[in-house]
Scaffold this active site. Sequence first.
Site, PDB file in Angstrom:
ATOM      1  N   HIS A  35      93.893  34.862  43.190  1.00  0.00           N
ATOM      2  CA  HIS A  35      92.806  33.884  43.132  1.00  0.00           C
ATOM      3  C   HIS A  35      91.875  33.935  44.337  1.00  0.00           C
ATOM      4  CE1 HIS A  35      95.568  31.780  45.795  1.00  0.00           C
ATOM      5  NE2 HIS A  35      94.548  31.035  46.170  1.00  0.00           N
TER       6      HIS A  35
HETATM    7  C1  UD1 Z   1      92.171  26.366  46.820  1.00  0.00           C
HETATM    8  C2  UD1 Z   1      92.369  26.626  48.317  1.00  0.00           C
HETATM    9  C3  UD1 Z   1      93.258  27.849  48.492  1.00  0.00           C
HETATM   10  C4  UD1 Z   1      94.526  27.725  47.703  1.00  0.00           C
HETATM   11  C5  UD1 Z   1      94.172  27.483  46.238  1.00  0.00           C
HETATM   12  C6  UD1 Z   1      95.390  27.371  45.344  1.00  0.00           C
HETATM   13  C7  UD1 Z   1      90.452  26.034  49.758  1.00  0.00           C
HETATM   14  C8  UD1 Z   1      89.360  26.599  50.578  1.00  0.00           C
HETATM   15  N1  UD1 Z   1      91.109  26.921  48.985  1.00  0.00           N
HETATM   16  O1  UD1 Z   1      91.419  27.470  46.309  1.00  0.00           O
HETATM   17  O2  UD1 Z   1      93.584  27.977  49.858  1.00  0.00           O
HETATM   18  O3  UD1 Z   1      95.281  28.897  47.833  1.00  0.00           O
HETATM   19  O4  UD1 Z   1      93.425  26.268  46.178  1.00  0.00           O
HETATM   20  O5  UD1 Z   1      95.004  27.227  44.021  1.00  0.00           O
HETATM   21  O6  UD1 Z   1      90.702  24.853  49.814  1.00  0.00           O
HETATM   22  N2  UD1 Z   1      89.249  24.646  39.327  1.00  0.00           N
HETATM   23  C9  UD1 Z   1      89.622  24.171  38.110  1.00  0.00           C
HETATM   24  N3  UD1 Z   1      90.531  23.171  38.054  1.00  0.00           N
HETATM   25  C10 UD1 Z   1      91.078  22.626  39.167  1.00  0.00           C
HETATM   26  C11 UD1 Z   1      90.674  23.109  40.417  1.00  0.00           C
HETATM   27  C12 UD1 Z   1      89.769  24.134  40.491  1.00  0.00           C
HETATM   28  O7  UD1 Z   1      89.166  24.632  37.081  1.00  0.00           O
HETATM   29  O8  UD1 Z   1      91.927  21.719  39.029  1.00  0.00           O
HETATM   30  C13 UD1 Z   1      88.296  25.763  39.391  1.00  0.00           C
HETATM   31  C14 UD1 Z   1      86.894  25.300  39.605  1.00  0.00           C
HETATM   32  O9  UD1 Z   1      86.044  26.111  38.872  1.00  0.00           O
HETATM   33  C15 UD1 Z   1      86.661  25.544  41.083  1.00  0.00           C
HETATM   34  C16 UD1 Z   1      87.520  26.768  41.327  1.00  0.00           C
HETATM   35  O10 UD1 Z   1      88.642  26.627  40.450  1.00  0.00           O
HETATM   36  O11 UD1 Z   1      85.332  25.735  41.397  1.00  0.00           O
HETATM   37  C17 UD1 Z   1      88.002  26.884  42.722  1.00  0.00           C
HETATM   38  O12 UD1 Z   1      88.673  25.678  43.129  1.00  0.00           O
HETATM   39  P1  UD1 Z   1      88.702  25.241  44.683  1.00  0.00           P
HETATM   40  O13 UD1 Z   1      89.506  24.032  44.870  1.00  0.00           O
HETATM   41  O14 UD1 Z   1      87.328  25.270  45.247  1.00  0.00           O
HETATM   42  O15 UD1 Z   1      89.435  26.448  45.387  1.00  0.00           O
HETATM   43  P2  UD1 Z   1      90.642  27.350  44.921  1.00  0.00           P
HETATM   44  O16 UD1 Z   1      90.093  28.702  44.622  1.00  0.00           O
HETATM   45  O17 UD1 Z   1      91.515  26.704  43.902  1.00  0.00           O
END
Ligand code: UD1
Length: 380
Positions: free
Chosen positions: A220
Amino acid sequence: MAAPTLPGPVLCVVGARPNFMKMAPILRALAAHVPPLPTLLVHTGQHYDADMNDRLFADLRLPQPDVNLEVGSGTHAAQTAEVMRRFEPVVDEHAPACVVVVGDVNSTLACALVAVKKHVPVVHVEAGLRSHDRRMPEEINRVLTDQVADRLYTTERSAQANLEREGIAPGRIVFVGNVMIDSLLHHRELARAPAQTLRAAGVDPALLDHRHGWGVVTLHRPSNVDDPATLRGVLDTLAAVASQLPLVFAMHPRTRAAVERAGLWPLLDPARVAVLPPQGYLEMLGLTAGATLVLTDSGGLQEETTALGVPCLTMRENTERPITIEQGTNTLVGHDREAILGAVAEILLGRGKRGRVPERWDGHAAERIAADLWQWLRRT
Ligand code: UD1
C-alpha cells in the site's frame, strides 16, 4: 487514605489500522494496573471503512471510542489539519493527564502537535524508528512526533541511538518492547483458519492446497502503488512468484484504486492469486502464521513475521525496523525482480530465514508501559 489519582484521564489516540493492534494491549494494561489508570479513547476517523476499521475493533476487542473525530480521507495537509482542528476542543474539554500516540500515521503527529502546544505531556509508543527516507510520509511523522514527545517508549535498542542522535534526552526514553507483538501473542490462539477466510471472500480454498503452501501479499505504500509503471512492474513480479507459489493478496483500498485506474487486473490471474479485501486481524493472523512466505511493504508485517518465524520479503529499499533483518526473518528486496525470485526459490527449498524473536518482544510491553507511565505521571 484516598487512592492515588491522576489530574485527568490518559487520552489514547487511534486513527488508522496499524494503530489499533498497538493501542488494544495498552488500554488493557492501563485498566489492569494497580491502581487502574483512567483512559479516554479518541478515534480520529482517518480510517473509516468497515474493512479497515470495524472488523479490527471487533477482533481486538477494542472498546468503542469515547470520541470519534470522523476526519476521513484527504491530502496530507488537509487530513492533518482537520485532525488538529477537531482534536483541540477534546483536549480542552477533558484536560487529560497526558496524550498517548502510537506509531507514525498522520493522526499520530496531528494529535501530538495539538497536545504539546497546550502543555499536555505527549507520550509516544514505538518511538525512534527511522528509515532515514524523508520521502516517506511516516518518516516525517516519526521525527516530528519524537521531537515533541515527553516520554518515548521504544521497541528495539537501535531506536534509542536514533533518538539520542536527534538530541532527545536519554532520560525520556524507555525500552519497553513491542506492543504489536503483545497483540499477536494475545490473539494467536484465536486466529481464523485460512480456508475459512478464503471461503468467506468467495474464493475456492483449494488454492491453498499447493505442495509449497501459499504466500501472503500486502502492498500500500505510495512508492509502490501510486505510479502506474512501478505498479505494473511490481504486479509482473508477483505474477512470476505466483507461478511458483499461490498468493493471497489482501488488497488495501489505495492499491485497489490504483490497479483499477491503471487497468492492471489482467496481471493478476485469479487461479494463482486470490485478491481479497483488507482482512480482519484474526484472518490476517491465520493467513500469515500459516504462510510459506510474506511479500509486503508494511511495517507491522515485518515485525509480525519475525515474531512468527515466517520469512518476509519486504518490497522497499529501506526499513525503520532493522532488528527484523538483523535478528528476524526479514529481507529487503526492493523492486528487484531477480532478487525476489531468487529469494523465493531459496525459501521454497527450505532455506529461508528463521531468525529469532528480539529482546522484549515477549507479550508484556504494554504492562511495562503502564507501570512506567504511572510512576512518571505521578512525578510530573
Ligand atoms: C495510512 C498510514 C500508513 C499505514 C496505513 C495502513 C499515514 C501517512 N499513512 O496509509 O502509515 O501504513 O495507513 O493502512 O498516515 N481509504 C479508504 N478507506 C479507509 C481509509 C482509507 O478507502 O477506511 C482510502 C482512501 O481513498 C484514502 C486512501 O485509502 O485516500 C489512503 O488512506 P490514508 O489514510 O490517507 O493513508 P493510507 O494509505 O491508508
